[in-house]
Design an enzyme around this catalytic site. Structure first.
Site, short mmCIF file in Angstrom:
data_model
loop_
_atom_site.label_atom_id
_atom_site.label_comp_id
_atom_site.label_asym_id
_atom_site.label_seq_id
_atom_site.Cartn_x
_atom_site.Cartn_y
_atom_site.Cartn_z
N PHE A 74 0.90 -1.38 0.02
CA PHE A 74 0.11 -0.08 0.04
C PHE A 74 0.90 1.17 0.00
O PHE A 74 0.27 2.37 -0.41
CB PHE A 74 -0.95 0.05 1.09
CG PHE A 74 -1.80 -1.06 1.38
CD1 PHE A 74 -3.02 -0.85 0.76
CD2 PHE A 74 -1.56 -2.22 1.86
CE1 PHE A 74 -4.17 -1.76 0.93
CE2 PHE A 74 -2.65 -3.21 2.24
CZ PHE A 74 -3.96 -2.99 1.74
N SER A 118 -5.13 1.66 -8.61
CA SER A 118 -5.91 2.64 -8.69
C SER A 118 -6.82 2.68 -9.60
O SER A 118 -6.26 2.64 -11.06
CB SER A 118 -5.40 3.84 -8.35
OG SER A 118 -6.37 5.07 -8.61
N TYR A 142 0.00 10.75 -10.72
CA TYR A 142 -0.27 9.69 -9.87
C TYR A 142 -0.87 8.21 -10.35
O TYR A 142 -0.21 7.39 -10.05
CB TYR A 142 -1.50 9.95 -8.97
CG TYR A 142 -1.99 9.01 -8.13
CD1 TYR A 142 -1.64 8.26 -7.03
CD2 TYR A 142 -3.28 8.66 -8.39
CE1 TYR A 142 -2.02 7.15 -6.43
CE2 TYR A 142 -4.15 7.65 -7.31
CZ TYR A 142 -3.37 6.71 -6.49
OH TYR A 142 -3.73 6.00 -5.94
N LYS A 146 1.12 4.50 -10.85
CA LYS A 146 0.37 3.21 -10.65
C LYS A 146 0.51 2.42 -11.86
O LYS A 146 0.71 1.06 -11.82
CB LYS A 146 -1.13 3.39 -10.24
CG LYS A 146 -1.15 4.03 -8.93
CD LYS A 146 -0.62 3.12 -7.73
CE LYS A 146 -1.28 3.65 -6.60
NZ LYS A 146 -0.72 2.83 -5.30
N ARG A 286 -9.67 20.82 -10.71
CA ARG A 286 -8.32 20.69 -10.42
C ARG A 286 -7.68 19.94 -11.79
O ARG A 286 -8.59 19.07 -12.25
CB ARG A 286 -8.25 19.89 -9.11
CG ARG A 286 -8.64 20.53 -7.88
CD ARG A 286 -8.47 19.45 -6.56
NE ARG A 286 -9.04 18.41 -6.57
CZ ARG A 286 -9.16 17.42 -5.60
NH1 ARG A 286 -8.90 17.83 -4.59
NH2 ARG A 286 -10.01 16.41 -6.01
#
Length: 327
Positions: A74, A118, A142, A146, A286
């Site tokens: 994690f 994710s 991000y 992943k 965003r």
């Protein structure tokens, strides 16, 4: 298989997985540098290694001290918006740190890993709900990190016989109904905890983006309770346990509720749960936020036998609210 190392096990999702693993009879060790985790989230009697995965020497010392049958991974950076401002930090932790972990596992003969991936790997999907075979086109760094680590796992499977399960979950939410652990980030960037902080009067609530091509102009997300995610991790581990030891395994599963809620609908649900009519301050979008993400989780249901226990959004928010009030 009994001895499991959980990296990031003092964090939000990792700590819930640790509880689920203990209930399932596993012996757990937690590795966490506590940059986003909390020592009090680690159950009594569980060894906590305050280690950074970006330090290969410290990682090696952990594997020398204890023998592990598998790793549940994690640890990593998770703030999608910050990843667009500091890509180097996300690559270093999520990719370089992940590589350090795999190399340490390889040197010590540990070849089974469950990876916390994710839905961010999909970016803006062509169709909804999203299936595992959908194109991977992440729109934030991000999600890119992943995806890179998933590709690295496949390299280690093909070259070194690793077996892995990558769990692509959508928006984790809620908290353990038994209390003691829940969502706590510094800074907090996730929708539901920020709404609940506003409901408590601790801060203003900012709604980012009201001009998306959705039913009410706000993002739509698939919210899955963190305890349901934890259960899926245990099932994934059992899947690797029950596989032929002479055959390397590689599986990817989406984890979601299969239904989407817009940000405005989450606000309405939070108002019902908290009985608070907090103020909303509208802000521009965003960078790196997709419009709609909804999971097709039928594969996990069929192969892992995964079942969701929390399917109602008010019920999910109630558990988060209980944790928020306890802080």
């Amino acid at each position: 298989m009994k001895n499991i190392l959980v990296t990031g096990g003092a964090g939000y999702i990792g700590s819930h997985a640790v509880r689920a693993l203990i209930r399932a009879g596993y012996q757990i060790s937690v590795l966490d540098n506590l940059s986003n985790g909390f020592a009090e989230f680690v159950p009594k009697g569980v060894k906590l290694f305050k280690i950074d995965i970006c330090d290969p020497k410290e990682l090696d010392a952990v594997f020398c001290e204890r023998e592990f049958d598998a790793v549940m991974h994690f640890a990593g950076r998770l703030e999608a918006d910050l990843s667009m401002m500091h890509p180097e930090e996300f690559f270093y932790v999520n990719c370089v740190g992940g590589f350090n972990l795999l190399e340490t596992m390889r040197r010590h003969g540990v070849s089974k890993i469950i990876f916390s991936s994710s839905a961010a790997v999909y970016g803006e999907p062509k169709s909804i709900p999203i299936k595992e075979e959908s194109d991977l086109k992440p729109i934030n760094n991000y999600g890119r990190t992943k995806m890179i680590f998933e590709q690295t796992l496949e390299m280690y499977r093909a070259s070194y016989g690793f077996s892995y399960v990558s769990l692509r979950y959508f928006n984790a939410a809620g908290a353990d109904p038994e209390g003691g652990i829940g969502e706590r980030h510094h800074p907090e960037t996730h929708l539901i905890p920020n709404i609940l902080k506003a409901a408590k009067g601790e801060c203003d609530f900012y709604l980012f983006g009201t001009d998306y091509e959705t039913k009410d102009g706000t993002c739509i997300r698939d919210y899955i309770h963190v305890c349901d995610l934890a259960d899926a991790h245990v099932l994934a581990l059992k899947y690797l346990e029950n596989s032929d030891v002479n055959i390397s395994r590689a599986e990817i599963f989406n984890l979601g509720n299969g239904s989407g809620y817009s940000n405005r609908e989450i606000i309405d649900a939070a108002r019902r749960v908290t009985k608070s009519n907090f103020k909303i301050i509208k802000k521009p979008r965003r960078k790196g936020d997709p419009s709609i993400l909804i999971a097709d989780s039928q594969k996990a249901e069929k192969i892992l036998g995964w079942k969701r226990n929390f399917t109602n959004i008010d019920q999910i928010i109630e558990t988060a609210w209980k944790f928020e009030l306890s802080k």
